[in-house]
Design a protein around this motif. Structure first.
Motif, PDB file in Angstrom:
ATOM      1  N   ASP A 224     -13.174  -5.938  -3.853  1.00  0.00           N
ATOM      2  CA  ASP A 224     -11.968  -6.366  -3.130  1.00  0.00           C
ATOM      3  C   ASP A 224     -12.068  -5.970  -1.656  1.00  0.00           C
ATOM      4  OD1 ASP A 224      -9.479  -6.995  -2.172  1.00  0.00           O
ATOM      5  OD2 ASP A 224      -8.363  -5.769  -3.615  1.00  0.00           O
ATOM      6  N   PRO A 225     -12.113  -6.949  -0.718  1.00  0.00           N
ATOM      7  CA  PRO A 225     -12.209  -6.618   0.711  1.00  0.00           C
ATOM      8  C   PRO A 225     -11.076  -5.738   1.218  1.00  0.00           C
ATOM      9  CG  PRO A 225     -12.676  -8.941   0.367  1.00  0.00           C
ATOM     10  CD  PRO A 225     -12.154  -8.404  -0.940  1.00  0.00           C
ATOM     11  N   SER A 232      -4.523  -4.815   7.008  1.00  0.00           N
ATOM     12  CA  SER A 232      -4.846  -5.649   8.175  1.00  0.00           C
ATOM     13  C   SER A 232      -5.420  -7.011   7.778  1.00  0.00           C
ATOM     14  CB  SER A 232      -5.833  -4.923   9.094  1.00  0.00           C
ATOM     15  OG  SER A 232      -7.141  -4.895   8.554  1.00  0.00           O
ATOM     16  N   LEU A 233      -5.692  -7.224   6.485  1.00  0.00           N
ATOM     17  CA  LEU A 233      -6.197  -8.516   6.036  1.00  0.00           C
ATOM     18  C   LEU A 233      -5.225  -9.651   6.338  1.00  0.00           C
ATOM     19  CD1 LEU A 233      -7.985  -8.046   2.582  1.00  0.00           C
ATOM     20  CD2 LEU A 233      -8.946  -8.909   4.716  1.00  0.00           C
ATOM     21  N   GLY A 236      -4.534 -11.600  12.150  1.00  0.00           N
ATOM     22  CA  GLY A 236      -5.510 -12.556  12.661  1.00  0.00           C
ATOM     23  C   GLY A 236      -6.908 -11.980  12.757  1.00  0.00           C
ATOM     24  N   LEU A 237      -7.016 -10.703  13.140  1.00  0.00           N
ATOM     25  CA  LEU A 237      -8.305 -10.033  13.248  1.00  0.00           C
ATOM     26  C   LEU A 237      -8.304  -8.791  12.365  1.00  0.00           C
ATOM     27  CD1 LEU A 237      -8.957 -10.256  17.098  1.00  0.00           C
ATOM     28  CD2 LEU A 237     -10.185 -11.496  15.299  1.00  0.00           C
ATOM     29  N   PRO A 238      -8.692  -8.919  11.106  1.00  0.00           N
ATOM     30  CA  PRO A 238      -8.702  -7.759  10.209  1.00  0.00           C
ATOM     31  C   PRO A 238      -9.550  -6.618  10.761  1.00  0.00           C
ATOM     32  CG  PRO A 238      -9.017  -9.776   8.972  1.00  0.00           C
ATOM     33  CD  PRO A 238      -9.110 -10.155  10.418  1.00  0.00           C
ATOM     34  N   ASP A 239      -9.061  -5.397  10.594  1.00  0.00           N
ATOM     35  CA  ASP A 239      -9.729  -4.210  11.121  1.00  0.00           C
ATOM     36  C   ASP A 239     -10.468  -3.494   9.994  1.00  0.00           C
ATOM     37  OD1 ASP A 239     -10.554  -1.892  12.308  1.00  0.00           O
ATOM     38  OD2 ASP A 239      -8.551  -1.215  12.909  1.00  0.00           O
ATOM     39  N   PRO A 240     -11.812  -3.444  10.045  1.00  0.00           N
ATOM     40  CA  PRO A 240     -12.558  -2.792   8.962  1.00  0.00           C
ATOM     41  C   PRO A 240     -12.365  -1.285   8.920  1.00  0.00           C
ATOM     42  CG  PRO A 240     -14.044  -3.382  10.739  1.00  0.00           C
ATOM     43  CD  PRO A 240     -12.715  -3.998  11.075  1.00  0.00           C
TER      44      PRO A 240
END
Length: 381
Positions: A224-225, A232-233, A236-240
């Motif tokens: 699961d990402p 943050s998924l 617009g810009l998910p943060d890893p």
């Protein structure tokens, strides 16, 4: 044919690689990059996608646009010489565009190898350098062997073997060996089980992640990402860095050990910083070694030996379920040829995000100006 199938399954849009390169070039120039910088990065991103490394390809453009706006990476930076002695050079990239800086650092290494038989280049504070295999290809095309050990400071994403908490970057390793018969040996991999960008591709509707690619915060492997990106998924810009989980290393303790070596060689030696408790500034650090095989080839056998051995490996009987034996670099070459022929598949959400950036910059592009229809053939039918 395979890309056409992929586009139906994942709702990709087939785009023309040349036009997409032109769009990304325009965006980066509008963001303040020089013409050479913009062209270098645009070509690199599209080439990465063409070769099947979508995680390091055009999906990165919206993130670069955001980073340029916030100053996390900077336009119009060049290599600053920190140290120069013997066959070695050390450079600081000033947090500039990583692909441009790494290309120039590779040129320096090739020049040293041409003059001295060997070149050793240390680079720090380069913005995201992308697919490291591109620099091995650059060296191999010029006839030189190359080795790269890379870290990403300020990007603590991977849990070492036996740990449930992050302690390292994805830490790529790349080795390139020129082949006089034309198909160079290009070994290029992240020491994490998957690159961070592959988790982003999966989160954006692309291919599912392999089993055990991620580690949950509870210490249990997952695909699961959200383990990496957390809430943050939905942005617009998910943060890893936002998730409580981590990426896993490949190869258990062996891959984990190689990953930690990259942190020490690419991070500590370069001055880029390792991903310890201090949270250093974001940037790539890289130790690169370039060798002129002709200087070591007193018997005059190198070219023939490389070509013969590659042919020998390819001639081995394929294992069950395998069509044929490949060497590192073959899959990328095959994927590139297919995608150039039929169109580059880009996930719809990724293309939408790129076009949104273009719109913010008042650039006149839309999906129809990029999309292509693959030629109709009996195979495709």
């Amino acid at each position: 044919m395979q890309d056409l199938i992929e586009s139906h399954v994942t709702k990709d849009v087939l785009v023309d690689a040349g036009r997409l390169t032109a769009l990304i070039d325009e965006i980066l120039r509008a963001d303040g990059c020089s013409g050479d910088e913009a062209n270098c990065v645009a070509e690199h991103l599209v080439e990465a996608s063409l070769r099947g490394h979508d995680s390091h390809g055009v999906i990165r453009l919206p993130r670069y646009h955001s980073w340029l706006a916030t100053g996390r990476i900077k336009a119009r930076q060049s290599l600053h010489t920190v140290a120069s002695f013997g066959v070695a050079r050390q450079f600081d990239g000033g947090s500039g565009m990583g692909q441009y800086l790494a290309r120039e650092a590779t040129r320096e290494g090739i020049a040293l190898a041409r003059e001295q038989g060997m070149g050793l280049v240390v680079l720090r504070r380069a913005g995201h350098i992308g697919r490291v295999g591109a620099y091995a290809e650059q060296a191999a095309e010029a006839g030189y062997i190359s080795l790269f050990f890379v870290n990403v400071s300020g990007s603590r994403l991977v849990a070492p073997f036996g740990a449930a908490q992050r302690a390292a970057s994805t830490a790529p390793v790349t080795i390139g060996v020129p082949n006089s018969d034309g198909d160079d040996f290009i070994l290029d991999f992240a020491t994490s089980k998957v690159a961070e960008g592959k988790a982003l591709v999966a989160a954006r509707g692309g291919a599912d992640l392999p089993r055990d690619a991620l580690m949950g915060a509870d210490g249990v492997p997952t695909t699961d990402p959200q383990a990496l990106y957390g809430g943050s998924l939905t942005e617009g810009l998910p943060d890893p860095l936002a998730g409580a989980g981590a990426l896993n290393p490949f190869g258990d303790h062996k891959g984990s050990g190689l990953m930690l070596a990259c942190e020490l060689l690419g991070g500590a030696l370069s001055g880029n910083g390792t991903n310890g408790p201090s949270d250093p500034e974001f940037g790539n650090g890289m130790l690169s070694i370039f060798l002129d095989p002709a200087r070591f080839d007193d018997l005059g056998r190198f070219d023939g030996e490389v070509a013969r051995y590659i042919d020998f490996v390819r001639s081995r009987t394929p294992a069950r379920g395998t069509d044929r034996v490949l060497i590192p670099g073959d899959k990328e070459r095959q994927t590139r040829a297919r995608r150039l022929s039929h169109g580059l598949p880009v996930p719809k959400p990724v293309l939408t995000a790129i076009l949104q950036v273009a719109g913010e910059l008042d650039l006149d592009w839309n999906e129809s100006s990029l999309a292509v229809c693959a030629p109709s053939t009996a195979e495709d039918a």
